[in-house]
Write an enzyme that holds these catalytic residues in place. Structure first.
Site, PDB file in Angstrom:
ATOM      1  N   HIS A   1     -33.255  11.259  48.228  1.00  0.00           N
ATOM      2  CA  HIS A   1     -32.959  12.565  47.628  1.00  0.00           C
ATOM      3  C   HIS A   1     -34.200  13.162  46.969  1.00  0.00           C
ATOM      4  CE1 HIS A   1     -28.590  12.653  48.188  1.00  0.00           C
ATOM      5  NE2 HIS A   1     -28.706  11.332  48.168  1.00  0.00           N
TER       6      HIS A   1
ATOM      7  N   ASP B   1     -23.640  32.811  28.785  1.00  0.00           N
ATOM      8  CA  ASP B   1     -23.407  33.601  30.000  1.00  0.00           C
ATOM      9  C   ASP B   1     -22.781  34.964  29.705  1.00  0.00           C
ATOM     10  OD1 ASP B   1     -24.318  31.303  31.177  1.00  0.00           O
ATOM     11  OD2 ASP B   1     -22.328  30.594  31.781  1.00  0.00           O
TER      12      ASP B   1
ATOM     13  N   CYS C   1     -30.138  12.858  53.286  1.00  0.00           N
ATOM     14  CA  CYS C   1     -29.108  11.814  53.193  1.00  0.00           C
ATOM     15  C   CYS C   1     -28.081  12.003  54.317  1.00  0.00           C
ATOM     16  CB  CYS C   1     -28.495  11.841  51.790  1.00  0.00           C
ATOM     17  SG  CYS C   1     -27.456  10.410  51.447  1.00  0.00           S
ATOM     18  N   TYR C   2     -26.842  12.383  53.982  1.00  0.00           N
ATOM     19  CA  TYR C   2     -25.852  12.640  55.037  1.00  0.00           C
ATOM     20  C   TYR C   2     -26.380  13.692  56.014  1.00  0.00           C
ATOM     21  CZ  TYR C   2     -21.472  14.243  57.181  1.00  0.00           C
ATOM     22  OH  TYR C   2     -20.489  14.607  58.068  1.00  0.00           O
TER      23      TYR C   2
ATOM     24  N   GLU D   1     -34.508  15.975  45.747  1.00  0.00           N
ATOM     25  CA  GLU D   1     -34.140  16.956  44.717  1.00  0.00           C
ATOM     26  C   GLU D   1     -33.921  16.345  43.343  1.00  0.00           C
ATOM     27  OE1 GLU D   1     -32.345  15.857  47.183  1.00  0.00           O
ATOM     28  OE2 GLU D   1     -30.207  15.711  46.719  1.00  0.00           O
TER      29      GLU D   1
ATOM     30  N   LYS E   1     -27.741  28.513  35.545  1.00  0.00           N
ATOM     31  CA  LYS E   1     -27.801  28.577  34.090  1.00  0.00           C
ATOM     32  C   LYS E   1     -29.225  28.799  33.557  1.00  0.00           C
ATOM     33  CE  LYS E   1     -25.379  27.884  30.287  1.00  0.00           C
ATOM     34  NZ  LYS E   1     -24.012  28.381  30.105  1.00  0.00           N
TER      35      LYS E   1
ATOM     36  N   GLY F   1     -23.772  14.191  51.324  1.00  0.00           N
ATOM     37  CA  GLY F   1     -22.325  14.321  51.123  1.00  0.00           C
ATOM     38  C   GLY F   1     -21.677  12.958  51.126  1.00  0.00           C
TER      39      GLY F   1
END
Ligand code: XMP
Length: 614
Positions: free
Chosen positions: A187, A245, A99-100, A189, A392, A72
């Site tokens: 990170h 969508d 991280c944060y 991810e 998505k 964050g």
């Protein structure tokens, strides 16, 4: 996505939120831009994960096996900075702070976090020296990881061991094996952390004991059952856009309820691409079950509203207003506000979060599907959003299971306001001016610089001496140099076909959105798409806006701008050079269209240019 998963539909985690069910993996959102990315990556590993506000009480997380605290923008010492319920540490769930998230865990458990002299942004090399299931397989050689921090953990809480370092970060990974609390400063991810997925796998399967329970291709039956439960005896109507969508959501409802209980309305604004209305009609005709789409012809209303409107924001406002009016008229005339109709929408997971679904999301944007009549339906709980827990790429997978064509599911994104934001307008006649590096064209377009909006002229750059043999790289270098050195303009274009028309002979002329100009743009856009599909270039770019600019001569009043870009999410974008042979042929064909003076190629990345010109 995860073909090896063999769970039967019955064992897949429910997709419609049920209060009592907690996902195996919960991502606590501390406001980080990658929060959703973490949840998506976990789902890619076959584990259903959800995002929750960071302050969610530990009692509401009972049942989760893995809790991930996201990164964050805050500092743990900022007043009011996001925190977590300390009872999650030492609970039955394993915790991973990213991280944060690492800093917060360290801070709450008695360690020390400091703002150090040197930040660490982007690539870093991680050396693993500790031994923990978290970093299993990471020992030996240094690994590339992605960092984005200035605050750093400088002393670990009692019970923790440091596992890895980088040049600037003494505790780039740490663990308290007894309490099952882990943290990484980098990170895992993001794709630039090369082996990030293996770290997530270690944590989720090896440490937290998660089991595979998620495969979006297996959830179709379940989604249909959930639709039947929500809808009950009522009927469903959709405003469909031709986007992925709403099409997938509509198709699911169709299968769940049958064609006579589902209605789709497509509003033809007159601002669509060539053949789009027919395309949508054909697509829905092919979805089976006797589905048909009602096309609401609204072009005259939109064009009347847009007459004489030049300013981009004013254009957007007119379109937004008219859309609401059309929708409200349809709600009334079709009696959709009666008790036996409910609204179906293609809202997906990040949309629910962005429109206030979680605590920290209210700042981002309000969702576009919220007109008065629709708000009333929502307040009365008369809404079904079958995709509301899906990302998505998962929606595309469900769509593929439903037999929706691959080419449709992977279409380039297209903006809601349609070609109106690609049909540039100008208030006054003005001539180009010669400046250092090229011609300053008084064509104003929107850009984004230093996180704020700009609205400035465009530079038509002099072609590099080596053009075209010198290739795109020289052109991009020259464009970047010019844009960084001069704040008179926010975009740089070049004219790929040398001397199509001299800048001295061209003017910017007063113009707004008219049927004639839209048709001109539609023809050019259709031609570009045809050439790109045939050459394969269509699949090399993420999006390829074609813009009509009021720059030309009396006889040929407009020009075409080509803007192919590469992107992941539209937030940032890189302009992409086309193969010359394709480009040359394309330009020839575009210049043969009536009313077109020249073809320009946009060399601007985002930032400083936005993708659309508006
Ligand atoms: P910009 O121009 O802001 O565009 O760099 C980023 C991405 O968003 C798309 N876009 C929109 N999509 N409604 C949409 O559904 C809109 O009003 C809208 N405006 C921009 C744009 O096409 C690009 O992909």
């Amino acid at each position: 996505m995860h073909a090896s998963v063999s769970s039967s539909p019955a064992s897949v985690t429910p997709v419609v939120a049920q209060a009592a069910v907690v996902a195996q993996a919960v991502v606590l959102d501390t406001g980080g831009q990658y929060c959703h990315l973490i949840a998506r990556k976990i789902r890619e590993l076959g584990i259903y994960s959800e995002v929750k506000p960071s302050e969610t009480p530990a009692t509401e997380l009972a049942g989760a096996r893995a809790i991930i605290i996201s990164g964050g923008p805050s500092s743990v010492y900022d007043p009011g900075s996001p925190t977590v319920d300390p009872a999650i540490f030492g609970s039955s769930a394993a915790v991973l702070g990213i991280c944060y998230g690492l800093q917060l865990a360290a801070y709450l458990l008695g360690g020390k976090v400091e703002k150090v002299d040197r930040g660490e942004y982007g690539r870093a090399l991680l050396s693993v020296h500790g031994d923990s299931p978290l970093v299993e397989g990471w020992q030996g050689k240094p690994r590339q990881v992605w960092m984005s921090h200035r605050d750093t953990v400088v002393a670990l809480p009692e019970g923790f061991t440091g596992l890895a370092t980088t040049d600037t970060c003494p505790f780039a990974a740490a663990a308290d094996e007894a309490r099952r609390v882990y943290g990484v400063q980098f990170h895992p991810e993001v794709v630039h952390t090369h082996e990030g997925m293996s770290l997530l796998r270690n944590f989720l399967f090896g440490i937290a004991g998660c089991a595979r329970d998620w495969d979006p291709s297996q959830v179709v039956d379940q989604l249909e059952e959930e639709i039947r439960q929500v809808v009950g005896e009522r009927n469903v109507f959709f405003f469909i856009s031709g986007g992925v969508d709403s099409t997938v959501a509509y198709t699911l409802c169709l299968r769940a309820l049958g064609a006579d209980r589902v209605r789709g309305i497509y509003v033809d604004t007159g601002l669509m691409r060539k053949g789009e209305t027919r395309f949508v009609r054909d697509l829905f005709g092919s979805l089976g079950g006797g589905a048909s789409v009602h096309v609401a012809e609204a072009e005259p209303y939109f064009l009347e509203k847009l007459e004489g409107v030049v300013d981009p924001e004013a254009k957007r406002h007119c379109i937004g207003q008219e859309f609401l009016e059309v929708q409200n008229r349809i709600l009334e005339t079709e009696h959709f506000l009666d008790g036996n109709w409910i609204l179906g929408q293609g809202t997906i997971y990040p949309d629910t979060i962005e429109s206030g679904g979680t605590a920290k999301a209210d700042l981002i944007k309000t969702h576009h599907n919220r007109v008065e009549g629709i708000q009333r339906l929502m307040a009365e709980n008369r809404i079904v959003e079958p995709l509301h827990n899906l990302y998505k790429d998962e929606v595309r997978e469900v769509g593929a299971q439903l037999g929706i064509p691959h080419a449709f599911l992977h279409r380039h994104p297209f903006p809601g306001p349609g070609l109106a934001i690609r049909c540039l307008c100008a208030a006054e006649a003005e001539a180009p001016a010669r400046i250092d590096g090229g011609w300053l064209l008084p064509l104003r377009s929107v850009g984004v610089q230093g996180d704020s909006r700009s609205y400035k002229p465009v530079l038509l750059m002099d072609l590099p001496d080596s053009w075209p043999s010198g290739g795109w790289e020289t052109a991009y270098d020259q464009a970047t140099h010019l844009i960084n050195a001069n704040d008179q303009f926010n975009r740089v274009v070049l004219e790929p076909v040398r001397g199509a028309i001299a800048a001295e002979l061209c003017n910017v002329r007063p113009s707004s959105i008219t049927r004639e100009r839209l048709d001109r743009l539609r023809d050019a856009d259709a031609l570009v798409r045809e050439v790109c599909l045939a050459s394969g270039f269509e699949h090399e770019v993420w999006q390829f806006p074609v813009i009509l600019a009021p720059y030309g001569t009396e006889a040929a009043p407009d020009s075409i701008v080509l803007r192919p870009i590469q992107s992941v999410d539209g937030m940032t974008a890189q302009s992409v050079g086309m193969p010359f042979a394709v480009l040359r042929g394309l330009c020839e064909q575009l210049l043969a269209l009536p009313g077109i003076a020249t073809v320009l190629y946009d060399l601007t990345h985002k930032p400083p240019g936005t993708i659309e010109w508006e």
